[in-house]
Write a protein that holds these residues in place. Sequence first.
Motif, short mmCIF file in Angstrom:
data_model
loop_
_atom_site.label_atom_id
_atom_site.label_comp_id
_atom_site.label_asym_id
_atom_site.label_seq_id
_atom_site.Cartn_x
_atom_site.Cartn_y
_atom_site.Cartn_z
N ASP A 128 7.54 -58.73 -36.19
CA ASP A 128 6.60 -59.85 -36.34
C ASP A 128 7.12 -61.09 -35.62
O ASP A 128 6.34 -61.97 -35.25
CB ASP A 128 6.38 -60.15 -37.82
CG ASP A 128 7.67 -60.47 -38.55
OD1 ASP A 128 8.71 -59.84 -38.25
OD2 ASP A 128 7.66 -61.36 -39.41
N GLU A 129 8.46 -61.15 -35.38
CA GLU A 129 9.03 -62.26 -34.64
C GLU A 129 8.62 -62.23 -33.18
O GLU A 129 8.70 -63.24 -32.47
CB GLU A 129 10.56 -62.23 -34.75
CG GLU A 129 11.07 -62.31 -36.18
CD GLU A 129 12.56 -62.02 -36.26
OE1 GLU A 129 13.19 -61.88 -35.19
OE2 GLU A 129 13.10 -61.94 -37.38
N ASP A 184 2.51 -64.32 -26.86
CA ASP A 184 1.42 -65.01 -27.53
C ASP A 184 0.49 -63.98 -28.16
O ASP A 184 0.62 -62.77 -27.95
CB ASP A 184 0.67 -65.92 -26.56
CG ASP A 184 0.14 -65.17 -25.34
OD1 ASP A 184 -0.26 -63.99 -25.47
OD2 ASP A 184 0.13 -65.75 -24.23
N ALA A 185 -0.47 -64.47 -28.94
CA ALA A 185 -1.33 -63.57 -29.70
C ALA A 185 -2.14 -62.65 -28.79
O ALA A 185 -2.34 -61.47 -29.09
CB ALA A 185 -2.27 -64.39 -30.58
N PRO A 194 9.30 -63.57 -26.98
CA PRO A 194 8.13 -63.46 -27.85
C PRO A 194 6.84 -63.58 -27.04
O PRO A 194 6.81 -64.22 -25.98
CB PRO A 194 8.29 -64.64 -28.81
CG PRO A 194 9.15 -65.62 -28.08
CD PRO A 194 10.06 -64.82 -27.20
N GLY A 198 3.95 -61.19 -33.85
CA GLY A 198 3.16 -61.91 -34.83
C GLY A 198 2.40 -60.99 -35.76
O GLY A 198 2.90 -59.96 -36.22
N THR A 199 1.14 -61.31 -36.02
CA THR A 199 0.35 -60.56 -36.99
C THR A 199 -0.03 -59.17 -36.50
O THR A 199 -0.46 -58.34 -37.30
CB THR A 199 -0.95 -61.33 -37.32
OG1 THR A 199 -1.68 -61.59 -36.11
CG2 THR A 199 -0.63 -62.66 -37.98
N SER A 200 0.12 -58.90 -35.21
CA SER A 200 -0.18 -57.56 -34.69
C SER A 200 0.92 -56.56 -35.01
O SER A 200 0.71 -55.33 -34.89
CB SER A 200 -0.37 -57.60 -33.17
OG SER A 200 -1.44 -58.45 -32.81
N ALA A 249 0.21 -59.96 -27.44
CA ALA A 249 0.55 -59.05 -28.54
C ALA A 249 -0.61 -58.10 -28.80
O ALA A 249 -0.41 -56.90 -29.08
CB ALA A 249 0.89 -59.85 -29.79
#
Length: 412
Positions: A373-374, A341-342, A339, A377-379, A345
């Motif tokens: 989204d996992e 980070d924001a 995953p 995230g929100t992107s 992403a």
Amino acid sequence: MQNTPTTTLGYALFATRWLQAPLYFGLVAAQGVYVYKFFKELWTLILMCVSGHATETYVMLAVLKLVDVVMIANLLIMVIVGGYETFVSRIGLQGHRDQPEWLSHVNSNVLKVKLATAIVGISSVHLLQMFVDVHHTSHHALMWGTVIHMAFIASAAILAYMSGPMAAQSDRGHADRGHADHAPAGHPQVVRPQQGQETPAATLPHPRQPEPAPVSEPDADAEARIRAAGFPARKLLEDFDQQHPRGFDRETVARLGKADFVTARHNVVFVGPTGTGKTHLAVALGVRACQAGHRVLFATAAEWAARLSDARAAGRLDAELAALDEHPLLIVDEIGYTPFDAATAGLFFQLVAHRYERGSLIVTSDRPLGRWDEVFGTSAPAMVDRLAHHAEVVRLEGDSYRTRRATAAWTD
């Protein structure tokens, strides 16, 4: 230069396809009728069984009626979705986790064969009902039921046989157009001799068919592009183990092997568990693109993240994205294993958004687009929307071939 009135007339005629849309919605209403009929038959069967009046023959006939209704409903949904997609307008299901397997490569020939097969199945159920209830069926009805069923089988066999040459002819047309598109402007198109040579690109069901050489560029240039792409290893479509994945759309991958998606600036997404061959297919398509004259760049998702982060830190992210435009195809491998980070992403979103309708992406991931989204995230929603808009999503199902080989070696 095209004649404007002629073009306008052509567009107007093409727009008349929307007259068919109400027909498909009418078939949706017909499917609702069959849903009502199914539950009515089921309720009658339950009441007869509870009351003790249901004989074994009655139960068998009632179940066959239910199967018959379901098969006709399947035939209806195939005509509704496949017919609308083929003759009226594209349905934006790319990336949807419930997209039917057959819809990704549906065309008029495939739809005809599938419809003929469904009709044969329905006819088989009807004929079985007649034989189960043979004491109440005349010999005349049995004879004609069998004859009609055999006619359906013969018709389906003829359609299936004819679809092969028609699909091959279509493939040859696409290959010829692809070679014409890759010929340099201002130079005459090279026409190779017909003897001993086939122009279409090799497809997966025929792994021994030789790879097509680029028409207008020497092999040395293609080899230079392959070396510059940064592939972890050279993989070919012909070397892919087709027997390993349990679920695998061979027709779609064979079509992608012609590299037309790169010219069209479309994307490809391979989704499946670890070890099912996603990277192999991504690299193999990248090799085909290099042989078709396109520059390709390969890296894992982690490597792309590091590259874009370094460019952002140096204040040259926009310049880096613009420089990547020199490569018509970028390959992003192993999305989902780590995953982000924001901030990272957001970098991937900028890459996908910059490439949207400007260049092609091949992406491999261990999870469907609906679960990105996992990772991002929100992107994820905005990224998936752009990535899947013009994309072929190929799903591979099965166990890891590495685990399979290790297990086999251990047992030996």
